[in-house]
Design an enzyme around this catalytic site. Sequence first.
Site, PDB file in Angstrom:
ATOM      1  N   ASP A 153      11.931  22.309  -9.501  1.00 43.90           N
ATOM      2  CA  ASP A 153      11.865  22.571 -10.933  1.00 43.90           C
ATOM      3  C   ASP A 153      12.995  21.791 -11.604  1.00 43.90           C
ATOM      4  OD1 ASP A 153      11.114  23.636 -13.378  1.00 43.90           O
ATOM      5  OD2 ASP A 153      10.962  25.689 -12.638  1.00 43.90           O
ATOM      6  N   GLU A 161      10.400  30.425 -21.303  1.00 43.76           N
ATOM      7  CA  GLU A 161      11.417  30.587 -20.262  1.00 43.76           C
ATOM      8  C   GLU A 161      12.528  31.536 -20.693  1.00 43.76           C
ATOM      9  OE1 GLU A 161      12.244  27.210 -17.698  1.00 43.76           O
ATOM     10  OE2 GLU A 161      10.847  26.022 -18.867  1.00 43.76           O
TER      11      GLU A 161
END
Length: 857
Positions: A338, A537
Site C-alpha cells: 500500500d 481512509e
Amino acid sequence: MRGRFVRSSLLAGVVAFGVVGCAPYAGQELESASTLAPSSASERINPSIWPDLNDPVPTDPAVEARVAQLLAAMSLEQKVGQIIQADIGSITPEEAATYHLGSVLNGGNSAPGGKPFATGPEWLAAADAFYRASTQNRSDPDTPIIPIIWGSDAVHGHNNVIGATIFPHNIGLGAMRDPALMRRIGEITAIEMRVTGLDWTFAPTLAVPRDDRWGRTYEGFSEDPDLVASYAAPLVEGLQGEIGDPDWLRGDHIVATAKHFVGDGGTDAGRDQGDATVSEENLRDVQAAGYVPAIEAGVQSIMVSFSSWNGKKITGHRPLLTDVLKGRMDFGGFLVGDWNAHGQVEGCTNTSCADAVDAGLDMFMAPDSWRGLYDTTLGQARSGVISQDRLDDAVARILRVKLRSGLMDAGLPSQRANAGRFELLGAPEHRAVAREAVRRSLVLLKNDGALPLRQGQTILVAGDGADDIGKQSGGWTLTWQGTDTTRSDFPGATSIWDGLREAAAERGAEAVLSADGSYTDRPDVAVVVFGEDPYAEFQGDVPDLAFRDENDALGILRRFQEAGVPTVSIFLSGRPLWVNPHLNASDAFVAAWLPGSEGDGVADVLFGDTDFTGTLSYSWPRSALQTPLNIGDPGYDPLFPLGYGLSYASGGTVPELPEDSGIDTANEAPGTQVFARGEPGAGYRLVGEAAGRTIPVAQLAETSLDTLSARRVDLGAQEDAWRFTWSGPAAVSAVPNQPLDWTRESNGDFLLALDLRRGDSVPDTVTLSLGCGEDCAGRLDIAPALSALVPDTEATIAIPLRCFVVAGADAARLTTAASIEATGPLVLDIGRIALVSDDGADRTCPTGPATAAWSQE
C-alpha cells in the site's frame, strides 16, 4: 471568493495521496514458499491451521518458459525496477522507462496532467504515453522489453474518471445480498477501465469491518465474514473473467486485487493503519474470510495492509505473507504494498526496506519515494541483503501476471479491446445496473405511513444532500476524499432530487427543492436528504458513532414535525450511526448509504415502483458509544440487528428513542477540525498567550491581555470568527485536550488550513507553528503569505502538514495543533483552523526560509 494556495514550483515533484506473487519458473530453481527459511517462533504463526489451497490457475509451460527467458536476459537494474511502483503525479513516462519501473498507479488525487481528475481521452492518452515509454524509450536497449502495468483504485466503478458509472459503495452493495449483481458490477467496471486504457484495479476490498469508527467501514461489504466471502469470487470473476475462458484477464476483463491482507477491518478502536490485537483463529476466520474464495477464483494480485497484527506490521510479516499466503494458501499472483506502507515496517523507511521484500512483498507501492527506494534496493540486491532468489521470485510473479493478462504483447492501450469507446463510460445500460443496485441497497428502518409517496402530492425536498452528487457518492469519487467536486464533474449522473423531481412529474405529483426546508405553501410531505460529508481512509476515523449534524438536518426535521408535515429521512452515510433524535423526528427513515451516480434509484423505491428489499449488513447502534457492535458478540443488543430491514409488504415502526448520546464532549478526543464557526472543535481549546499569562479566547473579549485582544466578528456568517489584535508579543494557540498523533495525516499530505482576513499591516515575522513539547516545534514564517493578501478580504491559506515536520515538529506527539505568534501590530480575523485534503492544492513545501506563496482569487 476564498483565497487558494498558489501553485508554485518551489520544489520539483508534486506529491498526491492515493490509496488506497508465484510458482517457480521453468528451468530454474526459485526459492519457493515451502523452501524459504522458517519464520521466527516469536511471531507464533501456525500455517497448518489455515486453509490448504492449491493455485487454481493451471501451469502454462509456454508462460513459464518465457518467464525463465526474460529473467535470464534481464539486468539487475531492470529486475529492481519491476518491483517498484510510482505514482503518476511524481514521475514522467520517460523517468519510468529510464528506471525500468514495472508499474505506475494513480493515487486518489492524481490524474493525467497533474489534475485531481480528468476525462476519458486524457486517461487513455496518458496510458499510451507510459506504455510507449516503457517499450521504446529505454535506457538499455539490450534488456528485454517489459511493458508497464497501471493500477488504479476503481473501488465503486471507474471512479477516478469524469462521466464513468459510479456504483454504490460496498456497504450498500452488502445490503443487497446479491452475488450475481456483484458479478455484473465487476464486468461493467472492467469494461469502463478498458475504455481508458487501464488494465489493473485495486479492488475488491475484502475487509471485514468490526468497529464502525473506522474511516473505511463503507469499503467493506459487511461485519459478517460469510457475507464478505459470498461476494469475493463473483466480483473477482466479474473483473477478471473465469479461469480457462479465452478472455480471462483480457478483452473485456482486467487484473483484480484483493485487499488489504490482512486484519485491516479488525484494528483496535477502528483505527486506520492500526493494530489488530486478535487471535490467529479470528484473523483466519473473520478477517481473512474473503481471501479463500478470491484466491480460488484466481485473483492475480493481493494488496498487503498498512495495519499490524499483534504489534507487527503486515507488510513486514514473513509468516503471514510467505508461510501462509504463498505457502499454505498457494497464492499464485503477486503481492503489492500500500501507499509507502513499507516505510512503517520496523527498521525501515520509505526509501529503504529490504525486510518487506524478504517477508514476501513483490512490488513496493512507492508513490513519491520511488527514486530513493530504487537506488537503495538496487544496492541491497547487489550486496546480497536482498537475495537473488527472492528478487527473482518477486519479478517472476509480476512477469507471470503480465504474460497471463496478455500485456506483454497487447500493444498500445489505445489499440486494445474497448479502448477509446468513450460512449461506454456511463453508458445507459451500465447506469441501469447501478440504478438497480441503488434500489436493492436501500434499507427501510422506519415507516409510520409516510411512504410510499403518492400521486398528486406536493413533495418538498430538503437537506444539503438532496442535490449533491458528490455527497451521495462519498469518498474515492473523482478525488481521494470525494471533495472539491461540482455538479458539472458528473455528466449524465442524477442526484436524489433529480430522481424525485422526474418521478413526481411522471405521477402527477409536484416536487419542490428547498435545501433549508423553508416554504410558503405547506407541502403534503417532506423528504429530507442529509448525512455524512465525503471522506476516505483515516480522515474518516471517528471517536464514536454519533452523527455530527453540522448542517442541522435535525432542525429542519423538527420544524416539519411541529408544522404537522410528514417527513421522510434519506440518510447518506458510510457506516451505521447513532441518529436517535433524527429517527424520532422522522415518520419514515431510509438508510441510503452512499448510492453513487444514479440517485434516481432512490425515487424508484420511495414511490413504490419496487419494494424495499435491502437489509442491514452492519448492526445499527443503540447508543453512540456502542462499538464494537457485531452479531455474535457477548451481550449483543443493537437498535437494529444485522439483517434488519422493513418493507411495504411487512410494515413496521419504531418506538420513541432516548436522545442522550452519552458522550462527554469535554473529554472528547480531538479530531481534524481544530476551530470552526467561532468555536473550538471537539477536543480543543483556543487560548491567548502573552507575558506569561494564558487565558481562554472566550474570556479575551472581556479581559484582554496586555498585548492581545479579541472579539467576535463576521467572516462568512454571523459571528463565525474572532478578531485578534496584536499590539506586542503574543500568541493565539489551539491546544488539544490530549496529545495528537498526526503521523498518518503528515504522511498523507494533508494541509493545515486557516480561513482568515488580515488588517492593514503585517509585521516582519508572523510564525505559525505546531508544538510537541519543550524544545520541540515546527515553525514557519507566514508573514510573506499574509502580506500577499489583500487587506480586509477573506482568504484561505493551507500549508502541507509535512512542512511542519520538516521544520522540526514530531507529528506523533503534538501538544499544540496550531499557534500564531506575532510581535504586532497585526489584526487577524480567524474563522477556521483545520486539517484538509484540499484536492486542488499544491503540496510542495517552500524552500529556504519557512515561507510560502499565497494569493486570492
